[in-house]
Design an enzyme around this catalytic site. Structure first.
Site, PDB file in Angstrom:
ATOM      1  N   SER A   1       1.534  13.591 -14.320  1.00 22.11           N
ATOM      2  CA  SER A   1       2.886  13.014 -14.331  1.00 22.11           C
ATOM      3  C   SER A   1       3.941  14.074 -14.602  1.00 22.11           C
ATOM      4  O   SER A   1       3.859  14.809 -15.572  1.00 22.11           O
ATOM      5  CB  SER A   1       3.019  11.967 -15.437  1.00 22.11           C
ATOM      6  OG  SER A   1       2.082  10.958 -15.288  1.00 22.11           O
TER       7      SER A   1
ATOM      8  N   HIS B   1       4.446  10.362  -8.800  1.00 22.79           N
ATOM      9  CA  HIS B   1       3.239  10.866  -8.133  1.00 22.79           C
ATOM     10  C   HIS B   1       3.460  10.744  -6.625  1.00 22.79           C
ATOM     11  O   HIS B   1       3.518   9.642  -6.085  1.00 22.79           O
ATOM     12  CB  HIS B   1       2.010  10.039  -8.520  1.00 22.79           C
ATOM     13  CG  HIS B   1       1.611  10.183  -9.966  1.00 22.79           C
ATOM     14  ND1 HIS B   1       0.590  10.995 -10.373  1.00 22.79           N
ATOM     15  CD2 HIS B   1       2.109   9.630 -11.077  1.00 22.79           C
ATOM     16  CE1 HIS B   1       0.466  10.925 -11.682  1.00 22.79           C
ATOM     17  NE2 HIS B   1       1.376  10.096 -12.141  1.00 22.79           N
TER      18      HIS B   1
ATOM     19  N   HIS C   1      -5.343   6.135 -10.525  1.00 19.97           N
ATOM     20  CA  HIS C   1      -5.723   5.676 -11.867  1.00 19.97           C
ATOM     21  C   HIS C   1      -6.443   4.334 -11.751  1.00 19.97           C
ATOM     22  O   HIS C   1      -6.085   3.520 -10.900  1.00 19.97           O
ATOM     23  CB  HIS C   1      -4.479   5.474 -12.731  1.00 19.97           C
ATOM     24  CG  HIS C   1      -3.591   6.671 -12.841  1.00 19.97           C
ATOM     25  ND1 HIS C   1      -2.609   6.944 -11.922  1.00 19.97           N
ATOM     26  CD2 HIS C   1      -3.529   7.661 -13.770  1.00 19.97           C
ATOM     27  CE1 HIS C   1      -1.976   8.061 -12.279  1.00 19.97           C
ATOM     28  NE2 HIS C   1      -2.513   8.516 -13.390  1.00 19.97           N
TER      29      HIS C   1
ATOM     30  N   TYR D   1      -6.081   1.969 -13.786  1.00 20.05           N
ATOM     31  CA  TYR D   1      -5.163   0.872 -14.161  1.00 20.05           C
ATOM     32  C   TYR D   1      -4.332   0.362 -12.987  1.00 20.05           C
ATOM     33  O   TYR D   1      -3.731  -0.704 -13.063  1.00 20.05           O
ATOM     34  CB  TYR D   1      -4.245   1.273 -15.330  1.00 20.05           C
ATOM     35  CG  TYR D   1      -3.270   2.392 -15.055  1.00 20.05           C
ATOM     36  CD1 TYR D   1      -2.155   2.194 -14.241  1.00 20.05           C
ATOM     37  CD2 TYR D   1      -3.460   3.647 -15.615  1.00 20.05           C
ATOM     38  CE1 TYR D   1      -1.274   3.230 -13.980  1.00 20.05           C
ATOM     39  CE2 TYR D   1      -2.580   4.683 -15.363  1.00 20.05           C
ATOM     40  CZ  TYR D   1      -1.489   4.465 -14.543  1.00 20.05           C
ATOM     41  OH  TYR D   1      -0.622   5.487 -14.291  1.00 20.05           O
ATOM     42  N   GLU D   2      -4.300   1.131 -11.897  1.00 16.89           N
ATOM     43  CA  GLU D   2      -3.599   0.650 -10.704  1.00 16.89           C
ATOM     44  C   GLU D   2      -4.449  -0.371  -9.952  1.00 16.89           C
ATOM     45  O   GLU D   2      -3.984  -0.978  -8.994  1.00 16.89           O
ATOM     46  CB  GLU D   2      -3.298   1.822  -9.758  1.00 16.89           C
ATOM     47  CG  GLU D   2      -2.329   2.838 -10.328  1.00 16.89           C
ATOM     48  CD  GLU D   2      -2.211   4.060  -9.421  1.00 16.89           C
ATOM     49  OE1 GLU D   2      -1.356   4.045  -8.530  1.00 16.89           O
ATOM     50  OE2 GLU D   2      -2.991   5.006  -9.604  1.00 16.89           O
TER      51      GLU D   2
ATOM     52  N   ALA E   1      -0.193  14.035 -18.553  1.00 10.36           N
ATOM     53  CA  ALA E   1       0.726  13.743 -19.644  1.00 10.36           C
ATOM     54  C   ALA E   1      -0.072  12.931 -20.654  1.00 10.36           C
ATOM     55  O   ALA E   1      -0.878  12.089 -20.257  1.00 10.36           O
ATOM     56  CB  ALA E   1       1.896  12.928 -19.123  1.00 10.36           C
TER      57      ALA E   1
ATOM     58  N   MET F   1      -4.424   8.152 -19.884  1.00  8.76           N
ATOM     59  CA  MET F   1      -5.025   7.142 -19.008  1.00  8.76           C
ATOM     60  C   MET F   1      -5.638   7.753 -17.749  1.00  8.76           C
ATOM     61  O   MET F   1      -5.764   7.082 -16.723  1.00  8.76           O
ATOM     62  CB  MET F   1      -3.947   6.131 -18.593  1.00  8.76           C
ATOM     63  CG  MET F   1      -3.185   5.521 -19.759  1.00  8.76           C
ATOM     64  SD  MET F   1      -1.854   4.473 -19.165  1.00  8.76           S
ATOM     65  CE  MET F   1      -0.913   4.211 -20.685  1.00  8.76           C
ATOM     66  N   SER F   2      -6.008   9.031 -17.809  1.00  7.58           N
ATOM     67  CA  SER F   2      -6.518   9.678 -16.583  1.00  7.58           C
ATOM     68  C   SER F   2      -7.513  10.774 -16.937  1.00  7.58           C
ATOM     69  O   SER F   2      -8.062  10.786 -18.036  1.00  7.58           O
ATOM     70  CB  SER F   2      -5.340  10.288 -15.804  1.00  7.58           C
ATOM     71  OG  SER F   2      -4.786  11.371 -16.515  1.00  7.58           O
TER      72      SER F   2
ATOM     73  N   ASN G   1       4.847  12.722 -25.677  1.00  4.68           N
ATOM     74  CA  ASN G   1       5.367  11.835 -26.725  1.00  4.68           C
ATOM     75  C   ASN G   1       4.316  11.781 -27.823  1.00  4.68           C
ATOM     76  O   ASN G   1       3.145  12.051 -27.561  1.00  4.68           O
ATOM     77  CB  ASN G   1       5.569  10.414 -26.152  1.00  4.68           C
ATOM     78  CG  ASN G   1       4.277   9.851 -25.549  1.00  4.68           C
ATOM     79  OD1 ASN G   1       3.896  10.216 -24.438  1.00  4.68           O
ATOM     80  ND2 ASN G   1       3.594   9.022 -26.293  1.00  4.68           N
TER      81      ASN G   1
ATOM     82  N   HIS H   1       7.937   5.176 -20.260  1.00  3.04           N
ATOM     83  CA  HIS H   1       7.529   6.047 -19.153  1.00  3.04           C
ATOM     84  C   HIS H   1       8.604   7.102 -18.840  1.00  3.04           C
ATOM     85  O   HIS H   1       8.276   8.238 -18.492  1.00  3.04           O
ATOM     86  CB  HIS H   1       7.222   5.189 -17.917  1.00  3.04           C
ATOM     87  CG  HIS H   1       6.670   5.946 -16.748  1.00  3.04           C
ATOM     88  ND1 HIS H   1       5.500   6.678 -16.823  1.00  3.04           N
ATOM     89  CD2 HIS H   1       7.118   6.108 -15.475  1.00  3.04           C
ATOM     90  CE1 HIS H   1       5.263   7.244 -15.652  1.00  3.04           C
ATOM     91  NE2 HIS H   1       6.234   6.921 -14.815  1.00  3.04           N
TER      92      HIS H   1
HETATM   93  N1  HPA Z   1      -0.725   6.975 -24.305  1.00  2.95           N
HETATM   94  C1  HPA Z   1      -1.444   6.961 -23.156  1.00  2.95           C
HETATM   95  N2  HPA Z   1      -1.111   7.651 -22.082  1.00  2.95           N
HETATM   96  C2  HPA Z   1      -0.025   8.436 -22.161  1.00  2.95           C
HETATM   97  C3  HPA Z   1       0.767   8.513 -23.320  1.00  2.95           C
HETATM   98  C4  HPA Z   1       0.395   7.741 -24.448  1.00  2.95           C
HETATM   99  O1  HPA Z   1       1.036   7.752 -25.512  1.00  2.95           O
HETATM  100  N3  HPA Z   1       1.781   9.379 -23.054  1.00  2.95           N
HETATM  101  C5  HPA Z   1       1.600   9.811 -21.781  1.00  2.95           C
HETATM  102  N4  HPA Z   1       0.510   9.248 -21.231  1.00  2.95           N
END
Ligand code: HPA
Length: 272
Positions: free
Chosen positions: A29, A60, A82, A84-85, A112, A210-211, A234, A246
Site C-alpha cells: 500500500s 493498488h 488479499h 479479505y477481498e 503497510a 493483512m497480507s 500507524n 486507511h
Molecule cells: N492492522 C492491520 N493491517 C494494517 C494496519 C493495522 O493496524 N496498518 C496497515 N495495515
C-alpha cells in the site's frame, strides 16, 4: 482451466509481453509508484493476463512492470491480491507461482503494517524476521504441487538470513534506522481490536497486517529467497487513543516512500 494451466498460460503471456527477471518486488500500500524508477520499463495490466485475478483496493494499481534498476532486471507487482477481498488463497498466491515459473529467484515483499511493538512509531521501517499466521488460512492447503515444492516445507528461514544481513548493512550505510521484527498476519478487513493487539504482543509480534504471509509461504515452498519489509504506517489498535483509518495508512506510506525506495534500491544493487 486447471491451476497449473492457469499458471503456465499467465507465465507465457507475461514473458512475451514484458520479459522476466531474477528479482521481483511486491509493492505494498502506498509504494505502488516505486515502479516508476524502472528504466526501459514494460508493463502489463493484470486484466490483460489470462487467469489473473483483478485488484480492488485503492492505492493498488494492478499491473506487472519489468525494467532495469541499478543495472539489474527487476519485476515489480504493483497491486496484490488479499484474501479479505474475497479472493481464494490460490488466486492470492497465483502471481508467486507464476514468478516461480518465470525463474524469479529472489522475492522482496513489502507492506503497510500496524505497529505492535511499543518502541515503534508511525513512519518506522521494519525488516521482517519471521511471521505468525493468525489468519486461519494457509495457501498450501490442498493437493501439493510437487513440481513446485515439498508437501511439508521448512519455514525456519522464511525470510532469508543472508538477504536480511545484506539489508541491515545497506540500512547502516544509508543511515536508515531499520527496525526488525515479527509480522503477524490477520485476515482483516477490519483493523484489529485493542484486545487482539495485546494478544499479538504477548505472542511475540512486532507488527500486524493483512497480507504478505501467503505470498511468503508460497515463495518459500517454490524455493525462492524472500526478504520482507513493513512500513509501520500507524500504531496498532489501542496503542494510541485514536482510530485507525486507511487514509492515514496511505499518507504515512507516501511520507516514508523516499527512504523506503533508497533502501530497496541499495538492496537490489547488492543482491547477487
Ligand atoms: N492492522 C492491520 N493491517 C494494517 C494496519 C493495522 O493496524 N496498518 C496497515 N495495515
Amino acid at each position: 482451466m486447471d491451476y497449473i494451466t492457469r499458471i503456465n498460460r499467465a507465465a507465457e503471456t507475461i514473458k512475451n509481453a514484458i520479459g522476466t527477471a531474477d528479482i521481483a518486488v511486491i509493492l505494498g500500500s502506498g509504494l505502488g509508484d516505486f515502479g516508476n524508477e524502472l528504466k526501459n520499463a514494460r508493463e502489463i495490466a493484470y486484466a490483460d493476463i489470462p487467469g489473473f485475478p483483478h485488484a480492488t483496493v485503492k492505492g493498488h494499481a494492478g499491473k506487472l512492470i519489468c525494467g532495469e534498476l541499478v543495472g539489474k532486471q527487476v519485476m515489480m507487482m504493483s497491486g496484490r491480491f488479499h484474501s479479505y477481498e474475497g479472493h481464494p488463497m490460490e488466486d492470492v498466491t497465483l502471481p508467486i507461482r507464476v514468478m516461480a515459473r518465470l525463474g524469479v529467484k529472489n522475492l522482496i515483499v513489502t507492506n503497510a503494517a500496524g505497529g505492535v511493538n511499543l518502541s515503534f512509531s508511525a513512519g518506522c521501517l521494519m525488516m521482517i524476521t519471521d511471521f505468525i499466521n493468525l489468519s486461519g488460512k494457509n495457501p498450501l492447503v490442498g493437493e501439493n504441487l510437487d513440481e513446485f515444492g515439498p508437501r511439508f516445507p521448512d519455514m525456519s528461514n522464511a525470510y532469508d538470513k543472508d538477504l536480511r544481513a545484506l539489508a541491515l548493512s545497506c540500512a547502516r550505510e544509508l543511515k536508515i534506522d531499520l527496525k526488525q521484527g515479527v509480522y503477524c498476519w490477520m485476515s482483516g478487513p477490519c483493523y484489529e481490536t485493542p484486545a487482539e493487539i495485546r494478544m499479538t504482543r504477548i505472542l511475540g509480534a512486532d507488527a500486524v497486517g493483512m497480507s504478505t504471509v501467503p505470498e511468503t509461504i508460497v515463495a518459500v515452498h517454490s524455493g525462492m529467497k524472500v526478504l520482507g519489509f513493513s512500513c509501520i504506517t500507524n500504531m496498532a489498535a489501542g496503542v494510541l487513543d485514536q482510530p485507525i483509518n486507511h487514509e492515514e495508512v496511505m499518507e504515512t506510506g507516501r511520507r516514508v516512500r523516499g527512504e523506503f525506495s533508497a533502501l530497496l534500491t541499495s538492496v537490489i544493487e547488492k543482491m547477487n
